[in-house]
Design a protein around this motif. Structure first.
Motif, PDB file in Angstrom:
ATOM      1  N   PRO A 101      15.598   9.636  -2.924  1.00 46.66           N
ATOM      2  CA  PRO A 101      15.172  10.927  -3.220  1.00 46.66           C
ATOM      3  C   PRO A 101      14.431  10.431  -4.797  1.00 46.66           C
ATOM      4  O   PRO A 101      14.147  10.640  -5.718  1.00 46.66           O
ATOM      5  CB  PRO A 101      16.914  11.409  -4.330  1.00 46.66           C
ATOM      6  N   GLY A 102      13.639  11.441  -3.877  1.00 45.73           N
ATOM      7  CA  GLY A 102      12.493  11.973  -5.238  1.00 45.73           C
ATOM      8  C   GLY A 102      11.172  10.417  -5.109  1.00 45.73           C
ATOM      9  O   GLY A 102      10.202  10.861  -5.887  1.00 45.73           O
ATOM     10  N   VAL A 103      11.294  10.074  -4.145  1.00 41.20           N
ATOM     11  CA  VAL A 103      10.036   8.983  -4.153  1.00 41.20           C
ATOM     12  C   VAL A 103       9.009   9.005  -2.813  1.00 41.20           C
ATOM     13  O   VAL A 103       9.830   9.521  -1.852  1.00 41.20           O
ATOM     14  CB  VAL A 103      10.586   7.838  -4.107  1.00 41.20           C
ATOM     15  N   ILE A 104       7.876   8.804  -3.132  1.00 39.98           N
ATOM     16  CA  ILE A 104       6.549   9.235  -2.315  1.00 39.98           C
ATOM     17  C   ILE A 104       5.739   7.822  -1.805  1.00 39.98           C
ATOM     18  O   ILE A 104       5.828   7.563  -3.100  1.00 39.98           O
ATOM     19  CB  ILE A 104       6.164  10.424  -2.132  1.00 39.98           C
ATOM     20  N   PHE A 105       5.322   7.666  -0.526  1.00 39.78           N
ATOM     21  CA  PHE A 105       3.754   7.008  -1.566  1.00 39.78           C
ATOM     22  C   PHE A 105       2.879   7.230  -1.197  1.00 39.78           C
ATOM     23  O   PHE A 105       2.674   8.359  -0.589  1.00 39.78           O
ATOM     24  CB  PHE A 105       3.812   6.627   0.399  1.00 39.78           C
ATOM     25  N   GLN A 106       2.178   7.544  -2.996  1.00 40.59           N
ATOM     26  CA  GLN A 106       1.467   7.956  -2.991  1.00 40.59           C
ATOM     27  C   GLN A 106       0.477   8.100  -2.158  1.00 40.59           C
ATOM     28  O   GLN A 106      -0.430   8.200  -1.817  1.00 40.59           O
ATOM     29  CB  GLN A 106       1.109   7.852  -4.537  1.00 40.59           C
ATOM     30  N   HIS A 107      -0.452   6.579  -2.466  1.00 40.43           N
ATOM     31  CA  HIS A 107      -1.497   5.879  -0.990  1.00 40.43           C
ATOM     32  C   HIS A 107      -1.133   4.834  -0.338  1.00 40.43           C
ATOM     33  O   HIS A 107       0.193   3.869  -0.980  1.00 40.43           O
ATOM     34  CB  HIS A 107      -2.307   5.253  -2.604  1.00 40.43           C
ATOM     35  N   VAL A 108      -1.836   4.890   0.708  1.00 37.74           N
ATOM     36  CA  VAL A 108      -0.735   3.468   1.976  1.00 37.74           C
ATOM     37  C   VAL A 108      -2.573   2.800   2.066  1.00 37.74           C
ATOM     38  O   VAL A 108      -3.910   3.669   1.505  1.00 37.74           O
ATOM     39  CB  VAL A 108      -0.555   4.556   2.809  1.00 37.74           C
ATOM     40  N   PRO A 109      -2.222   1.323   2.603  1.00 38.00           N
ATOM     41  CA  PRO A 109      -3.393   1.331   3.256  1.00 38.00           C
ATOM     42  C   PRO A 109      -4.011   1.852   4.186  1.00 38.00           C
ATOM     43  O   PRO A 109      -3.345   2.912   4.586  1.00 38.00           O
ATOM     44  CB  PRO A 109      -3.030   0.658   3.838  1.00 38.00           C
ATOM     45  N   ALA A 110      -5.885   1.810   3.950  1.00 39.20           N
ATOM     46  CA  ALA A 110      -6.101   2.769   5.422  1.00 39.20           C
ATOM     47  C   ALA A 110      -6.148   1.964   6.824  1.00 39.20           C
ATOM     48  O   ALA A 110      -5.325   0.716   7.288  1.00 39.20           O
ATOM     49  CB  ALA A 110      -8.108   1.654   4.986  1.00 39.20           C
ATOM     50  N   GLY A 111      -6.320   3.070   7.741  1.00 33.75           N
ATOM     51  CA  GLY A 111      -5.977   2.525   8.621  1.00 33.75           C
ATOM     52  C   GLY A 111      -4.170   2.599   8.984  1.00 33.75           C
ATOM     53  O   GLY A 111      -3.787   1.911   9.598  1.00 33.75           O
ATOM     54  N   GLY A 112      -4.062   4.099   8.539  1.00 33.75           N
ATOM     55  CA  GLY A 112      -3.144   4.804   8.800  1.00 33.75           C
ATOM     56  C   GLY A 112      -2.475   4.444   8.200  1.00 33.75           C
ATOM     57  O   GLY A 112      -0.597   4.483   8.561  1.00 33.75           O
ATOM     58  N   GLY A 113      -2.192   3.712   7.368  1.00 33.61           N
ATOM     59  CA  GLY A 113      -0.986   2.775   6.054  1.00 33.61           C
ATOM     60  C   GLY A 113       0.233   1.523   7.336  1.00 33.61           C
ATOM     61  O   GLY A 113       1.033   1.362   6.558  1.00 33.61           O
ATOM     62  N   ARG A 114      -0.797   0.951   8.179  1.00 29.29           N
ATOM     63  CA  ARG A 114      -0.128  -0.167   9.053  1.00 29.29           C
ATOM     64  C   ARG A 114      -0.372  -1.330   8.268  1.00 29.29           C
ATOM     65  O   ARG A 114      -2.026  -1.803   8.102  1.00 29.29           O
ATOM     66  CB  ARG A 114      -0.619   0.512   9.913  1.00 29.29           C
ATOM     67  N   VAL A 115       0.547  -2.351   8.456  1.00 31.15           N
ATOM     68  CA  VAL A 115       0.582  -3.333   8.121  1.00 31.15           C
ATOM     69  C   VAL A 115       1.193  -4.062   9.177  1.00 31.15           C
ATOM     70  O   VAL A 115       1.894  -4.035   9.790  1.00 31.15           O
ATOM     71  CB  VAL A 115       1.217  -4.133   6.114  1.00 31.15           C
ATOM     72  N   THR A 116       0.499  -5.228   9.671  1.00 28.99           N
ATOM     73  CA  THR A 116       0.814  -6.035  10.706  1.00 28.99           C
ATOM     74  C   THR A 116       0.810  -7.182  10.181  1.00 28.99           C
ATOM     75  O   THR A 116       0.460  -8.187  10.077  1.00 28.99           O
ATOM     76  CB  THR A 116       0.288  -5.589  12.303  1.00 28.99           C
TER      77      THR A 116
END
Length: 157
Positions: A101-116
């Motif tokens: 609770p109280g934590v968010i993703f402030q920034h994610v990688p380009a490309g939809g925030g996905r890492v494969t």
């Protein structure tokens, strides 16, 4: 010796009202400082827990990509407090997992925030990705997926 007038000094027992008030004021100051320190420590623990959770998920799916010879992905949305993790072909069907609770993703990688992580070696589809988490008290931690090998590191910005 006469009956003349020697006065006995009475010894004072207990504490005066002024001493009690000073003691309470000192106690109040100490409790206030302790509460502020405890609150800051708790905020640090919450963001650290979230960063550890994300890093653990990334490391886990990297290992699964290697073991199961399937591509596994991690996806989060900027401003969101949930993420999806699982086999890449089934990712859309996965339920979102919540951050503390109280934590968010402030920034994610380009490309939809996905890492494969690609099978069979668990290498990353694109090197050097960073997820930035923001928690209570605006505390921030970064979870980095380093290089093409997919090593996961948690760092302060």
């Amino acid at each position: 010796m006469g009956s003349g007038g020697s006065v006995k000094a009475h010894s004072q027992k207990g504490i005066s009202l002024l001493e009690l008030l000073i003691g309470l004021a000192v106690l109040g100051i100490l409790l206030g400082v302790g509460f502020v320190s405890l609150s800051a420590y708790r905020q640090s623990l919450v963001i650290r827990e979230a960063a550890t959770q994300v890093a653990t998920e990334l490391q886990r799916i990297r290992q699964q990509a290697r073991r199961q010879s399937l591509n596994f992905s991690f996806q989060a949305a900027e401003g969101g407090n949930t993420y999806k993790v699982g086999p890449t072909r089934e990712l859309a069907l996965q339920a979102g997992k919540p951050l503390p609770p109280g934590v968010i993703f402030q920034h994610v990688p380009a490309g939809g925030g996905r890492v494969t992580f690609l099978a069979p070696y668990g290498v990353v589809d694109a090197a050097n990705r960073t997820f930035t988490l923001r928690g209570p008290g605006n505390r921030v931690l970064n979870v980095h997926v380093v290089g093409s090998t997919g090593k996961v590191v948690v760092r302060a910005p």
